[in-house]
Design an enzyme around this catalytic site. Structure first.
Site, PDB file in Angstrom:
ATOM      1  N   HIS B 123       0.817  -1.220   0.000  1.00 50.69           N
ATOM      2  CA  HIS B 123       0.000   0.000   0.000  1.00 50.69           C
ATOM      3  C   HIS B 123       0.850   1.270   0.000  1.00 50.69           C
ATOM      4  O   HIS B 123       0.375   2.324  -0.412  1.00 50.69           O
ATOM      5  CB  HIS B 123      -0.976  -0.014   1.177  1.00 50.69           C
ATOM      6  CG  HIS B 123      -0.324   0.054   2.530  1.00 50.69           C
ATOM      7  ND1 HIS B 123      -0.025  -1.058   3.279  1.00 50.69           N
ATOM      8  CD2 HIS B 123       0.120   1.111   3.258  1.00 50.69           C
ATOM      9  CE1 HIS B 123       0.557  -0.684   4.411  1.00 50.69           C
ATOM     10  NE2 HIS B 123       0.667   0.622   4.424  1.00 50.69           N
ATOM     11  N   HIS B 186       1.320   8.656  13.037  1.00 53.83           N
ATOM     12  CA  HIS B 186       0.293   7.612  13.195  1.00 53.83           C
ATOM     13  C   HIS B 186       0.819   6.419  13.977  1.00 53.83           C
ATOM     14  O   HIS B 186       2.015   6.220  14.094  1.00 53.83           O
ATOM     15  CB  HIS B 186      -0.340   7.195  11.863  1.00 53.83           C
ATOM     16  CG  HIS B 186       0.572   6.601  10.829  1.00 53.83           C
ATOM     17  ND1 HIS B 186       1.731   7.169  10.412  1.00 53.83           N
ATOM     18  CD2 HIS B 186       0.457   5.460  10.097  1.00 53.83           C
ATOM     19  CE1 HIS B 186       2.293   6.426   9.458  1.00 53.83           C
ATOM     20  NE2 HIS B 186       1.549   5.376   9.263  1.00 53.83           N
TER      21      HIS B 186
HETATM   22 FE   LIG Z   1       3.330   3.149   6.022  1.00 54.19          FE
END
Ligand SMILES: [Fe+2]
Lengths: 97, 273
Positions: B123, B186
């Site tokens: 991804h 994140h």
């Molecule tokens: Fe990543």
């Protein structure tokens, strides 16, 4: 510096990596599990955590969560159940016989 | 001038995996920004796109972990993730093996690179490509920075990698783009997933758009983990883009926290001087 902290849980992480990326290894997890665990020298606790999808316990051992999430997805653990399991270690399913 | 475009943005899998379930008012600014980036990449008429990302333990493990590795393949299968999860159909992305080898050769005057003929794209590459070159018609040179297992390459080395890439790209005849992906703050797949450290993101973006190298590379790994989360290590890709544009500043197209995608979302485009 803490020396090679990520080498914790080396074998169990290697097995999950291979199950995530090599279909033949994941297939052996279904068909030839005990021998597969032996090949990767997993401890009894590590075997139990994988079979019961105790992702929280694996995380606490030092397993990279980005190995656990795709494995949990493949094992049909819903995303929210996965996150709950990461927050509160414990089996997410019973061990099959 | 062969480097004709340089930018950095996100690649969190939630962008495609959870697009349908995310609140529209939260994620609309992100997709509008992605669309503007798409338009600018199209306008740049690229002959090839060099992409810098982490690998998400889809290619590389601790048995043989390079700090930096470039893909020399003719083409790359992707995404590695299951289609029902990522919601991006499996495809084959064209590579640029001659260009990749030439870039690697020049980069290695100053920064050592590993290489592979067999990378697959996860991804980190496929989420941005799905929006930015949706027909997969621009050949890609993938470059992976280890952001998964410490010891990680130092932030200053990510900047040096960018400087070396720029030198190498500028020796090439074609129109080449550079896109760094990842971050910003994140806590991927972890208990704090969904947390976004807005102040931390903004401070980094200020340093990047001004191309203040010393501010961008001042974080220790422990500070990144504490303040930007484990996914914060992916600022390395952004730092590489800044290094490739040393002496130039950049423009923040947008910044928006995206708890539904578990990332701080942004696009920075650097000026090419
Ligand atoms: Fe990543």
């Amino acid at each position: 510096m803490k020396l090679l902290i990520s080498m914790q849980a080396y074998n169990v992480q290697k097995l999950i990596f291979h199950m995530n990326t090599r279909p033949a290894v994941y297939e052996r997890y279904g068909s030839d599990r005990d021998a597969l665990f032996a090949d990767y020298k997993l401890s009894a606790a590590e075997q139990d955590y994988i079979e019961t999808m105790n992702v929280g316990a694996l995380y606490e051992m030092g397993v990279q969560p980005q190995l656990l999430a795709p494995f949990a997805g493949r094992e049909n653990i819903a995303w929210l159940d996965y996150i709950k399991g990461m927050e509160n270690p414990g089996p997410l399913r019973e061990k099959e016989d | 001038m062969p480097l004709v475009f340089a930018a950095a943005t996100n690649h969190g899998p939630g962008i495609t995996a959870r697009r349908e379930t995310a609140p529209e008012d939260e994620v609309a600014p992100f997709f509008e920004g992605f669309e503007r980036l798409h338009q600018r990449i199209e306008a740049a008429k690229l002959d090839a796109l060099v992409m810098v990302s982490s690998d998400h333990i889809q290619n590389l493990y601790m048995d043989n972990m390079p700090a930096f590795i470039i893909g020399l393949g003719d083409s790359f299968p992707g995404p590695t993730e299951d289609e029902h999860f990522l919601k991006i159909p499996k495809t084959i992305v064209p590579g640029a093996p001659d260009l990749a080898a030439a870039l690697a050769d020049e980069v290695m005057e100053t920064v050592d690179l590993a290489y592979s003929g067999e990378l697959a794209l996860d991804h980190g590459f496929m989420v941005p490509l799905h929006f930015l070159t949706p027909d997969y018609d621009v050949p890609v040179v993938p470059l992976i920075i280890n952001c998964m297992f410490p010891p990680y390459p130092k932030l200053g080395r990510a900047y040096e990698l960018g400087r070396a890439l720029r030198r190498a790209i500028d020796q090439q005849p074609g129109r080449i783009g550079l896109l760094g992906t990842g971050g910003l703050s994140h806590w991927p797949a972890a208990p704090l997933s969904g947390k976004v450290a807005v102040e931390w993101d903004r401070e980094f973006l200020d340093a990047m758009t001004a191309n203040r190298r010393d501010d961008m590379i001042r974080y220790t790994d422990a500070e990144i983990e504490r303040d930007g989360g484990p996914g914060g290590h992916e600022i390395r890709s952004w730092i590489t883009v800044a290094g490739a544009c040393e002496g130039s500043t950049g423009v923040l197209d947008f910044y928006t926290p995206l708890p539904s995608f578990a990332i701080g979302g942004a696009v920075v485009e650097m000026t090419i001087a």
